[in-house]
Enzyme design. Sequence first.
Site, short mmCIF file in Angstrom:
data_model
loop_
_atom_site.label_atom_id
_atom_site.label_comp_id
_atom_site.label_asym_id
_atom_site.label_seq_id
_atom_site.Cartn_x
_atom_site.Cartn_y
_atom_site.Cartn_z
N ARG A 4 0.83 -1.20 0.00
CA ARG A 4 0.00 0.00 0.00
C ARG A 4 0.86 1.26 0.00
NH1 ARG A 4 -5.38 -1.78 3.62
NH2 ARG A 4 -6.25 -2.89 1.84
N TYR A 29 -6.02 -0.67 -7.01
CA TYR A 29 -5.53 -1.95 -6.46
C TYR A 29 -4.91 -1.81 -5.08
CZ TYR A 29 -0.96 -1.19 -9.00
OH TYR A 29 0.22 -0.74 -9.50
N GLU A 30 -4.63 -2.94 -4.48
CA GLU A 30 -4.19 -3.00 -3.06
C GLU A 30 -5.23 -2.37 -2.13
OE1 GLU A 30 -1.80 -4.83 -2.56
OE2 GLU A 30 -0.90 -4.84 -4.54
N GLY A 31 -6.50 -2.55 -2.48
CA GLY A 31 -7.58 -1.92 -1.71
C GLY A 31 -7.90 -0.57 -2.33
N GLN A 69 -9.32 2.34 1.64
CA GLN A 69 -8.28 2.97 2.47
C GLN A 69 -8.90 4.00 3.40
OE1 GLN A 69 -5.21 1.74 2.19
NE2 GLN A 69 -5.84 0.50 0.44
#
Lengths: 583, 583
Positions: free
Chosen positions: B293, B433-435, B440
């Site tokens: 992240r 991506y990555e949440g 977030q």
Amino acid sequence: MNPYQAPLADMKFLLERVFDAPQTWGELAALAETVDMDTATAILDEAEKISRDLIHPINRPGDEQGVSFEDAKVITPDGYREVYDQYAEGGWVGLCGDPEFGGMGMPKMLGVLVDEMAYSACNAFTLYGSLTAGAALCINAHGSDELKEKYLPNLYSGQWAGAMDMTEPQAGSDLRNIRTKAIPQDDGSYLISGSKIFITGGDHDLTENVIHLVLAKLPDSNGISLFLVPKIKVDDNGELGETNGVTVGSIEHKMGLKGSATCVMNFDDAQGYLIGKANRGLVCMFTMMNYERLAIGIQGLGTSQAAYQMASDYAKERLQGQAAGGSDNASDPILVHGDVRRMLMTIRCYTEAGRALSVFTGQQLDLAKHAEGEVQEKAARYVGLLTPVAKAFLSDRGLDAAVMAQQVFGGHGYIRETGIEQLVRDTRIAQIYEGTNGIQAVDFLGRKTTGDDLRTLTEFVGECQSRLAAMTHVTDAQKALITSRFDALLASGEYINANKLSNPALINACAVDFLDAFGHLIYGYFWLLMADRAADHQDASFSTAKQQLADFYLAKLLPKVDYHLAQVNAGDASVMAMAEELF
Amino acid sequence: MNPYQAPLADMKFLLERVFDAPQTWGELAALAETVDMDTATAILDEAEKISRDLIHPINRPGDEQGVSFEDAKVITPDGYREVYDQYAEGGWVGLCGDPEFGGMGMPKMLGVLVDEMAYSACNAFTLYGSLTAGAALCINAHGSDELKEKYLPNLYSGQWAGAMDMTEPQAGSDLRNIRTKAIPQDDGSYLISGSKIFITGGDHDLTENVIHLVLAKLPDSNGISLFLVPKIKVDDNGELGETNGVTVGSIEHKMGLKGSATCVMNFDDAQGYLIGKANRGLVCMFTMMNYERLAIGIQGLGTSQAAYQMASDYAKERLQGQAAGGSDNASDPILVHGDVRRMLMTIRCYTEAGRALSVFTGQQLDLAKHAEGEVQEKAARYVGLLTPVAKAFLSDRGLDAAVMAQQVFGGHGYIRETGIEQLVRDTRIAQIYEGTNGIQAVDFLGRKTTGDDLRTLTEFVGECQSRLAAMTHVTDAQKALITSRFDALLASGEYINANKLSNPALINACAVDFLDAFGHLIYGYFWLLMADRAADHQDASFSTAKQQLADFYLAKLLPKVDYHLAQVNAGDASVMAMAEELF
């Protein structure tokens, strides 16, 4: 991918109840016999079918295939030609064209809605017809009778296409520097030589001829003149003759709009005909430019609508997570999540208010064209005021909408086959071409607002305030949110106007924020207007939705006016201070 | 296209003067012998050369060529393999890795700067190394000694690569729904079967093996466990053996990042090894996720820096129009125009403050890893607080920067060969991506802020306020702009915290705006910090630029805090009101 469906109920609501189109049309002699609400409804219904069933299906494949350039010819993607033939046969290119030369004479107020549907269905395809209609508008406004008779019928019918040839490598935003030359001939025509870049629809295989409107300079003149230059010469009987020294150098490989040909055009002693007066070409071209500027705003609007539909459909189908506070379902549709709703409501609010701006601007264009006296004069000024706003604000919100809709799709939004990322790539150009949105803002703040010492802006705001006061289905608290900000907007305008001479960088440095403040504010005004007019709508859920969207807009998006005005009020000192070498 | 040049002076300034890196390093036993400012400088200088001369040249060609998938193999663009070999040989993959297993043991505070340079040079290429470093971090934190010894040295050396396999078609943001299964075997290993999508670097031809970290479920368990699954089995001597039932189903065709392979991965009775405890896989995966992240935030930051360089170079070269107020030149560079400056100053301000956020977060990671007692405990909480902000705010500003830089280029910015539109397409995914950035924000407001009843946020704000008070080279008026807004931020946080139980949709509906308010505010704080610390810089123009950029930020961008807090304070009622069927 879900098929596109035009928001017909919203469109008819805007015409009939928000902007009283039937009354406007009835009062204008040129329109009273041409159009009423029944006609308009029939046209919208037909346009929705064409957009959904004919144009939309070529959108994704056209993006993947793109335009190609082989043997000096531009080839559009599979299906474009067939769809264009049907589109032209339906009379859509000439929808708002002059009936004297074969146009259908429909009001712009209606035309903007038809345009929106086509842009929602396919940005790239729709440009070809839009450029053609714009070229016809310019020829009709400034061309000789001979040129009109010779070219307009085939442009309106879509048999020929139009293109606008302005930019050269060294002359983009600053057209003073163009080098294309026009040499007068004994027969009254001119020989045009030079090279133009970024010419949308400069050549293609959709029509048998392309009619170029070319900016060029006469010998020994720094003035700029406008010329009609056909790709293939047209003889006195209107038949196609020889080629005319108009060739394609190459096509651009772009971020998006891959079905739209962006050409380098070379003119080599091409025969052309003066439009309007010598050295007054920019004035003539601006007729077309203003038309295209509104059209490009509508490109952004159409994209917003398409983005909303795709994202809201996805949000109702995609199961992921559970509603805050618990759920009976193992997984809920993502529409339950506040952040997903926030994005969808934002897109929806911008889109519907944007459509109101589009229709209102169309109405002013109709009044400027067909009304008389003070009504006509004021409408012409309103058109001037609103055109840069419509171009910039609608296209900026178009990108916002596409990006936000893509976000709703999560990872799937980054994959080409989903289709939403194409909207981002296609609509991005709308903020750039036909004058960047920065240039629109300078036009708005510099010429249209402070250019007449805020007379037009003040008049426009005053009318909005009067209409606000007369609304009966919205609260005083809601009205006050708008009226107080109109006052703040005028105060910021006065500040700029009072300091523009002593501080020449002020306008350029603050223009975008001033336009953004104005845009966000009039959207708030339009939301109250829509909520007010929808209050007694026969469909109760229609009325409820409008009120809820208005509430969201006022609570969440209207405060952005304050942010942009704060930037305007901060002036230009911090913008201009840093020395060039420190960048 | 101009070559990329890393902002080395700014980077060293942040380490040495803004965040006192040498002091931090000197106080931590694990770092005191490993790194000092001379070492850091040498590493930065070398990273700049590698990024500029080795990585950047494959950026544009790699976008045009893209990854291909032939005969079930993934083939990276020409040049990627050779560049990766040199990159790995230089030890860059293991820069911050554990020295016990062959890593260089450098602090993250330095690593974030090296990462930024690589992302500026080429988003797509840099992901391969980033995923590998992240996988190594996770194995090092949670794996058995046997797994560490067997896998870490070849990951740090870049001989093998890593990948993170979480998403399945029905399980994206919500990992509860994964279906991949892990069946225990007598020898203590597991057989993994299932299909994963959107796997960045899931397969490629850069390394001889890919080590997958795979989320799967044990039989009769709803818990999620984490497994190490090599593409090719590794025998007891560390030699590559048989294939392992890990195959690529297809690769995705994406908007951008075309040099990065995004794979559908199929696991068919693939042998895997449990990492950490059974059913505790998400906790382990989050070690990698948090690393990634921050890295993805830095992807956005690197894009911002690249975008700034391209746009400012163009603005100094491109002649168009004249300065407001007149000019001696026929045409001036477009940098004279206020609106162009506004865009460049905005990108620059976001980028430099973003770099400060990145380095500060890196510092907290170093403290959380190497410090002890209360210092360690607080740093770990700050890492938790700042990671979602770094991921979301840096990547959001990355898109803003790329879009604005593209706008500076005008029509040329829409043409692929210019390169700026690639930045828009490449960086767009970083928000997803990555949440997603929405997730977030919910993490930030829900878990990290209201999750401990604002304890960490209040402590962090308090420290910022103390540092502000101690600054000697900025005015009280400037300080007040920040301190008053910190108070407003905490008040908004209290409002959410007080109502989160009675109103469960509140956090999700307001999270993005709360994060955006916080981000804009701490950037203002970082600007004052940088202006203060630069005041006595040996290079007077460096000092001047920092002061002028801080002035711009405070005047023009800081007010956006108020807008976002107004949205937070408006709550969730208008977001949640509309019925599903009205969308």
